[in-house]
Design a protein around this motif. Structure first.
Motif, PDB file in Angstrom:
ATOM      1  N   GLN A 113      -0.958  -8.697  -9.081  1.00  0.00           N
ATOM      2  CA  GLN A 113      -0.874  -7.524  -8.224  1.00  0.00           C
ATOM      3  C   GLN A 113      -2.157  -6.733  -8.355  1.00  0.00           C
ATOM      4  O   GLN A 113      -2.750  -6.661  -9.430  1.00  0.00           O
ATOM      5  N   ARG A 114      -2.590  -6.136  -7.261  1.00  0.00           N
ATOM      6  CA  ARG A 114      -3.842  -5.394  -7.246  1.00  0.00           C
ATOM      7  C   ARG A 114      -3.584  -3.909  -7.037  1.00  0.00           C
ATOM      8  O   ARG A 114      -2.553  -3.500  -6.538  1.00  0.00           O
ATOM      9  N   SER A 115      -4.569  -3.125  -7.436  1.00  0.00           N
ATOM     10  CA  SER A 115      -4.522  -1.683  -7.230  1.00  0.00           C
ATOM     11  C   SER A 115      -4.724  -1.389  -5.736  1.00  0.00           C
ATOM     12  O   SER A 115      -5.484  -2.102  -5.064  1.00  0.00           O
ATOM     13  N   PRO A 116      -4.046  -0.390  -5.152  1.00  0.00           N
ATOM     14  CA  PRO A 116      -3.168   0.611  -5.779  1.00  0.00           C
ATOM     15  C   PRO A 116      -1.690   0.201  -5.834  1.00  0.00           C
ATOM     16  O   PRO A 116      -0.875   0.953  -6.347  1.00  0.00           O
ATOM     17  N   TRP A 117      -1.376  -0.971  -5.252  1.00  0.00           N
ATOM     18  CA  TRP A 117       0.020  -1.403  -5.253  1.00  0.00           C
ATOM     19  C   TRP A 117       0.531  -1.585  -6.675  1.00  0.00           C
ATOM     20  O   TRP A 117       1.714  -1.367  -6.955  1.00  0.00           O
ATOM     21  N   CYS A 118      -0.339  -1.969  -7.589  1.00  0.00           N
ATOM     22  CA  CYS A 118       0.037  -2.158  -8.982  1.00  0.00           C
ATOM     23  C   CYS A 118       0.594  -0.866  -9.573  1.00  0.00           C
ATOM     24  O   CYS A 118       1.656  -0.852 -10.200  1.00  0.00           O
TER      25      CYS A 118
END
Length: 334
Positions: A113-118
């Motif tokens: 998962q990547r930022s900003p979803w993380c």
């Protein structure tokens, strides 16, 4: 063979083993010096988890959508004196199924998962956990005192209590995001809190979060369930026909599904080097917590009146008239 040839051969073997190391395990060093082994999932285990997460997501989304539909459209067909905590719990389960379980499923398919979803996933997961146990605690308290949610003053109090559980979860869930404690955890299949500063910071946060968000609602659940059970043993319970009769099952399901999560946090508290719990326990905690979102609709359906209302909503056949029907007679004077 010469000495230089033997050295070249050994250096080649060492280089080959070094190149193959990332295929076996990936080591990530946290800022506190802790080495975290990130073992890639074998194909068989990965697709098994994908199937389990997909099933849990479908159960949670479909089941909770049907529960909301029955509660809204069939309110008069079953007794539900304490509807507000049920609505809050159902919304929490539906949000977890739509956002958190689907996020874990995509993470297993894409590899992270990547930022900003993380950060959003980490915040929302803690908010859903807190709102779920808060809604169950409010339901237990309301069932004990016997005050229905339909009255004006109790309704306002229950709305404030439910909103408080949601806001508290958002506040405590945002603390790790603000302090940048969020990292993707392959074992949990989503972004989680990794402690990179000090043991004292971790101790203060976990103690405050668990005391306010988990331990206090659990004490209310335990006390109210104990008193309600004692009153049922002394005499009959007037809530047997009400939907709140499934409350003991909701409590048992929550405790069963979130026990691995609590154990993993306790293990973290006991480790001074801030190393997390074993991988299998963190995976089990995620799978079991997701399972609770799909079990609650099944628990609602164990109530006969609620089940009959849902079946009537889904499978009622509206017959179209096949022949003219006499509806009125009008006299005309010629």
């Amino acid at each position: 063979m010469s000495l230089f040839g033997l050295l070249n051969q050994n250096s080649g073997l060492f280089a080959e083993r070094t190149l193959r190391l990332p295929e076996i395990t990936q080591l990530s060093e946290l800022s506190n010096g802790t080495l975290l082994a990130e073992r890639p999932w074998p194909e068989a285990e990965r697709w098994l988890l994908v199937a389990v997460l997909g099933l849990e997501m479908v159960m949670g989304v479909v089941g909770n959508c049907l529960v909301l539909l029955v509660k809204v459209m069939c309110r008069g067909q079953f007794s539900c004196r304490y509807g507000l905590p049920f609505i809050s719990l159902t919304l929490s389960d539906l949000g977890c199924s739509l956002l958190i379980i689907s996020g874990s499923l995509l993470a297993m398919l894409t590899g992270g998962q990547r930022s900003p979803w993380c950060e959003v996933v980490s915040l929302l997961k803690f908010a859903f956990i807190t709102s779920s146990i808060g809604s169950i605690a409010i339901l237990c308290v309301q069932r004990l005192i016997g005050v229905a949610s339909s009255r004006s003053a109790p309704f306002v109090v229950m709305v404030i209590a439910c909103l408080t559980s949601w806001v508290t979860g958002v506040v405590f869930g945002s603390v790790p995001v603000v302090y940048d404690w969020i990292r993707y955890d392959p074992a949990e299949m989503l972004c989680a809190v990794f402690w990179e500063s000090s043991y004292s910071d971790m101790l203060v946060y976990i103690l405050c979060a668990f005391s306010i968000c988990i331990f206090l609602p659990f004490l209310l659940i335990f006390f109210c369930s104990l008193v309600t059970a004692a009153s049922c043993c002394r005499g009959g319970n007037s809530d047997d026909e009400d939907l709140s009769a499934v409350t003991p099952l909701l409590v048992s399901s929550y405790i069963f599904c979130y026990t691995p999560f609590a154990v993993s946090e306790l293990i973290l508290l006991g480790r001074m080097d801030l190393s997390p719990a074993p991988d299998w326990l963190r995976t089990l905690s995620s799978v079991m917590s997701y399972l609770d979102c799909g079990l609650n609709p099944l628990i609602y359906c164990s109530h006969q009146d609620f089940r009959e209302a849902g079946l009537a909503l889904l499978w009622t056949n509206r017959k179209s008239p096949s022949e003219p029907v006499l509806t009125a007679i009008t006299k005309r004077h010629l």
